[in-house]
Design a protein around this motif. Structure first.
Motif, PDB file in Angstrom:
ATOM      1  N   GLY A 178       0.802  -1.222   0.000  1.00 13.10           N
ATOM      2  CA  GLY A 178       0.000   0.000   0.000  1.00 13.10           C
ATOM      3  C   GLY A 178       0.829   1.264   0.000  1.00 13.10           C
ATOM      4  N   ARG A 179       2.054   1.176   0.461  1.00 12.71           N
ATOM      5  CA  ARG A 179       2.973   2.315   0.436  1.00 12.71           C
ATOM      6  C   ARG A 179       3.814   2.341  -0.831  1.00 12.71           C
ATOM      7  NH1 ARG A 179       5.197   4.775   5.854  1.00 12.71           N
ATOM      8  NH2 ARG A 179       3.280   4.745   7.060  1.00 12.71           N
ATOM      9  N   GLY A 180       3.508   1.439  -1.773  1.00 11.67           N
ATOM     10  CA  GLY A 180       4.220   1.433  -3.040  1.00 11.67           C
ATOM     11  C   GLY A 180       5.575   0.760  -2.995  1.00 11.67           C
ATOM     12  N   ARG A 181       5.830   0.012  -1.961  1.00  7.40           N
ATOM     13  CA  ARG A 181       7.107  -0.701  -1.851  1.00  7.40           C
ATOM     14  C   ARG A 181       6.958  -2.097  -2.451  1.00  7.40           C
ATOM     15  NH1 ARG A 181      10.268   1.697   3.047  1.00  7.40           N
ATOM     16  NH2 ARG A 181       9.512   3.824   2.860  1.00  7.40           N
ATOM     17  N   VAL A 182       8.039  -2.597  -3.019  1.00  8.60           N
ATOM     18  CA  VAL A 182       7.942  -3.887  -3.704  1.00  8.60           C
ATOM     19  C   VAL A 182       8.772  -4.992  -3.055  1.00  8.60           C
ATOM     20  CG1 VAL A 182       7.315  -2.897  -5.932  1.00  8.60           C
ATOM     21  CG2 VAL A 182       9.734  -3.215  -5.347  1.00  8.60           C
ATOM     22  N   SER A 183       9.382  -4.699  -1.914  1.00  4.03           N
ATOM     23  CA  SER A 183      10.079  -5.758  -1.186  1.00  4.03           C
ATOM     24  C   SER A 183       9.956  -5.502   0.303  1.00  4.03           C
ATOM     25  CB  SER A 183      11.548  -5.857  -1.603  1.00  4.03           C
ATOM     26  OG  SER A 183      12.259  -4.719  -1.196  1.00  4.03           O
ATOM     27  N   VAL A 184      10.030  -6.589   1.044  1.00  2.00           N
ATOM     28  CA  VAL A 184       9.972  -6.519   2.499  1.00  2.00           C
ATOM     29  C   VAL A 184      10.878  -7.629   3.022  1.00  2.00           C
ATOM     30  CG1 VAL A 184       7.940  -8.040   2.717  1.00  2.00           C
ATOM     31  CG2 VAL A 184       8.420  -6.338   4.499  1.00  2.00           C
ATOM     32  N   GLY A 185      11.430  -7.391   4.192  1.00  4.08           N
ATOM     33  CA  GLY A 185      12.313  -8.393   4.774  1.00  4.08           C
ATOM     34  C   GLY A 185      12.055  -8.570   6.245  1.00  4.08           C
ATOM     35  N   LEU A 186      12.698  -9.577   6.790  1.00  2.38           N
ATOM     36  CA  LEU A 186      12.622  -9.841   8.217  1.00  2.38           C
ATOM     37  C   LEU A 186      13.846 -10.619   8.638  1.00  2.38           C
ATOM     38  CD1 LEU A 186      11.577 -12.904   7.723  1.00  2.38           C
ATOM     39  CD2 LEU A 186       9.347 -11.910   8.041  1.00  2.38           C
ATOM     40  N   GLY A 187      14.198 -10.500   9.880  1.00  3.67           N
ATOM     41  CA  GLY A 187      15.357 -11.208  10.401  1.00  3.67           C
ATOM     42  C   GLY A 187      14.934 -12.434  11.176  1.00  3.67           C
ATOM     43  N   VAL A 188      15.770 -13.438  11.131  1.00  2.00           N
ATOM     44  CA  VAL A 188      15.507 -14.659  11.893  1.00  2.00           C
ATOM     45  C   VAL A 188      16.835 -15.164  12.450  1.00  2.00           C
ATOM     46  CG1 VAL A 188      15.656 -16.146   9.849  1.00  2.00           C
ATOM     47  CG2 VAL A 188      14.412 -16.939  11.861  1.00  2.00           C
ATOM     48  N   GLU A 189      16.808 -15.602  13.701  1.00  2.00           N
ATOM     49  CA  GLU A 189      18.020 -16.138  14.304  1.00  2.00           C
ATOM     50  C   GLU A 189      18.451 -17.399  13.578  1.00  2.00           C
ATOM     51  OE1 GLU A 189      18.038 -16.579  18.552  1.00  2.00           O
ATOM     52  OE2 GLU A 189      16.956 -14.703  18.824  1.00  2.00           O
ATOM     53  N   LYS A 190      19.749 -17.545  13.416  1.00  2.00           N
ATOM     54  CA  LYS A 190      20.281 -18.703  12.682  1.00  2.00           C
ATOM     55  C   LYS A 190      19.967 -20.021  13.377  1.00  2.00           C
ATOM     56  CE  LYS A 190      23.805 -16.425  10.027  1.00  2.00           C
ATOM     57  NZ  LYS A 190      25.185 -16.395   9.576  1.00  2.00           N
ATOM     58  N   ASN A 191      19.765 -19.998  14.690  1.00  2.00           N
ATOM     59  CA  ASN A 191      19.466 -21.235  15.409  1.00  2.00           C
ATOM     60  C   ASN A 191      17.958 -21.461  15.572  1.00  2.00           C
ATOM     61  OD1 ASN A 191      18.823 -19.317  17.314  1.00  2.00           O
ATOM     62  ND2 ASN A 191      20.092 -20.181  18.932  1.00  2.00           N
ATOM     63  N   ASN A 192      17.160 -20.916  14.647  1.00  2.00           N
ATOM     64  CA  ASN A 192      15.706 -21.059  14.712  1.00  2.00           C
ATOM     65  C   ASN A 192      15.178 -21.623  13.389  1.00  2.00           C
ATOM     66  OD1 ASN A 192      12.964 -20.812  15.099  1.00  2.00           O
ATOM     67  ND2 ASN A 192      13.064 -18.737  15.917  1.00  2.00           N
ATOM     68  N   PRO A 193      15.467 -22.900  13.096  1.00  2.00           N
ATOM     69  CA  PRO A 193      15.077 -23.460  11.805  1.00  2.00           C
ATOM     70  C   PRO A 193      13.572 -23.541  11.591  1.00  2.00           C
ATOM     71  CG  PRO A 193      15.939 -25.184  13.245  1.00  2.00           C
ATOM     72  CD  PRO A 193      16.180 -23.867  13.935  1.00  2.00           C
ATOM     73  N   ARG A 194      12.812 -23.685  12.649  1.00  2.00           N
ATOM     74  CA  ARG A 194      11.348 -23.764  12.496  1.00  2.00           C
ATOM     75  C   ARG A 194      10.800 -22.456  11.916  1.00  2.00           C
ATOM     76  NH1 ARG A 194       6.875 -24.337  17.220  1.00  2.00           N
ATOM     77  NH2 ARG A 194       5.110 -24.703  15.841  1.00  2.00           N
ATOM     78  N   THR A 195      11.263 -21.346  12.442  1.00  2.00           N
ATOM     79  CA  THR A 195      10.803 -20.052  11.936  1.00  2.00           C
ATOM     80  C   THR A 195      11.367 -19.791  10.540  1.00  2.00           C
ATOM     81  OG1 THR A 195      10.589 -19.227  14.186  1.00  2.00           O
ATOM     82  CG2 THR A 195      10.722 -17.584  12.431  1.00  2.00           C
ATOM     83  N   GLN A 196      12.615 -20.172  10.301  1.00  2.00           N
ATOM     84  CA  GLN A 196      13.177 -20.028   8.955  1.00  2.00           C
ATOM     85  C   GLN A 196      12.328 -20.779   7.933  1.00  2.00           C
ATOM     86  OE1 GLN A 196      17.316 -21.237   8.941  1.00  2.00           O
ATOM     87  NE2 GLN A 196      17.779 -19.964  10.705  1.00  2.00           N
ATOM     88  N   ASP A 197      11.897 -21.991   8.286  1.00  2.00           N
ATOM     89  CA  ASP A 197      11.067 -22.783   7.373  1.00  2.00           C
ATOM     90  C   ASP A 197       9.729 -22.103   7.111  1.00  2.00           C
ATOM     91  OD1 ASP A 197      13.065 -24.679   7.169  1.00  2.00           O
ATOM     92  OD2 ASP A 197      12.125 -26.079   8.590  1.00  2.00           O
ATOM     93  N   LEU A 198       9.131 -21.519   8.132  1.00  2.00           N
ATOM     94  CA  LEU A 198       7.870 -20.792   7.937  1.00  2.00           C
ATOM     95  C   LEU A 198       8.076 -19.652   6.952  1.00  2.00           C
ATOM     96  CD1 LEU A 198       4.962 -19.832   8.564  1.00  2.00           C
ATOM     97  CD2 LEU A 198       5.938 -18.545  10.484  1.00  2.00           C
ATOM     98  N   TYR A 199       9.111 -18.851   7.160  1.00  2.00           N
ATOM     99  CA  TYR A 199       9.352 -17.712   6.280  1.00  2.00           C
ATOM    100  C   TYR A 199       9.613 -18.157   4.846  1.00  2.00           C
ATOM    101  CZ  TYR A 199       9.785 -14.994  10.642  1.00  2.00           C
ATOM    102  OH  TYR A 199       9.561 -14.391  11.852  1.00  2.00           O
ATOM    103  N   LYS A 200      10.336 -19.254   4.677  1.00  2.53           N
ATOM    104  CA  LYS A 200      10.559 -19.779   3.327  1.00  2.53           C
ATOM    105  C   LYS A 200       9.245 -20.191   2.682  1.00  2.53           C
ATOM    106  CE  LYS A 200      15.298 -21.355   4.074  1.00  2.53           C
ATOM    107  NZ  LYS A 200      16.171 -22.531   4.277  1.00  2.53           N
ATOM    108  N   ARG A 201       8.374 -20.858   3.437  1.00  2.00           N
ATOM    109  CA  ARG A 201       7.054 -21.244   2.900  1.00  2.00           C
ATOM    110  C   ARG A 201       6.238 -20.019   2.482  1.00  2.00           C
ATOM    111  NH1 ARG A 201       7.148 -24.757   7.252  1.00  2.00           N
ATOM    112  NH2 ARG A 201       5.594 -23.544   8.389  1.00  2.00           N
ATOM    113  N   LEU A 202       6.466 -18.900   3.164  1.00  2.00           N
ATOM    114  CA  LEU A 202       5.732 -17.665   2.846  1.00  2.00           C
ATOM    115  C   LEU A 202       6.394 -16.871   1.719  1.00  2.00           C
ATOM    116  CD1 LEU A 202       4.769 -16.503   6.446  1.00  2.00           C
ATOM    117  CD2 LEU A 202       3.308 -17.622   4.742  1.00  2.00           C
TER     118      LEU A 202
END
Length: 173
Positions: A105-129
């Motif tokens: 809605g603000r006209g941006r075409v990319s977004v990011g987020l940080g994830v701890e390297k020792n958190n594979p469950r959350t990394q997998d969620l973000y990859k699925r998204l």
């Protein structure tokens, strides 16, 4: 469940129902940035209780190594759910999709987020998204414990990025 921008009266409920360590990520500090326009603080609600929140930092990740690679990329930061039993119930996914819609809605075409390297469950969620690993960095901060001692932390993280399609809809959970 509903998701909306945080209001001043929500901060006390967030403090009561969703613990947040650290001065830079406490609810009051995040709300001040929200009021100043540097971010948007979203809260997920079940009934009258907050069950999740995240902050969209419009200027991006504060880590210089990430900003150098992604200078125009807003960041979804401080994604949290409480109680922990709500994990795997799509609350986090719903918050991420709501944040992505605001970024578009603000006209941006990319977004990011940080994830701890020792958190594979959350990394997998973000990859699925649709997020892809991009830049390693240290997320440095501090928090005060119940005894008043200041603890400095540096978490090894990976910044993950998603290209948003302005022509296509962002998934609604």
């Amino acid at each position: 469940m509903r998701i909306r921008e945080c209001r001043e009266e929500d901060v006390a409920l967030l403090d009561e129902h969703m613990p947040s360590p650290g001065a830079a990520c406490d609810h009051a500090s995040r709300f001040v940035r929200h009021l100043g326009g540097g971010s948007t603080l979203l809260v997920a609600w079940r009934g009258e209780l907050p069950v999740g929140s995240c902050e969209i930092r419009w200027e991006g990740c504060r880590a210089p190594e990430v900003r150098a690679v992604h200078p125009e990329c807003s960041e979804i930061s401080g994604l949290g759910l409480w109680p922990e039993a709500l994990r795997s119930q799509r609350v986090g996914t719903a918050l991420i999709h709501a944040a992505e819609r605001l970024v578009l809605g603000r006209g941006r075409v990319s977004v990011g987020l940080g994830v701890e390297k020792n958190n594979p469950r959350t990394q997998d969620l973000y990859k699925r998204l649709g997020y892809r690993p991009s830049t390693p960095y240290l997320d440095c901060g501090s928090y005060e414990d119940s005894a008043g001692l200041i603890h400095r932390v540096a978490d090894a993280c990976t910044f993950m990025v998603k290209d948003l399609d302005p022509a296509g809809p962002v998934q609604v959970p």
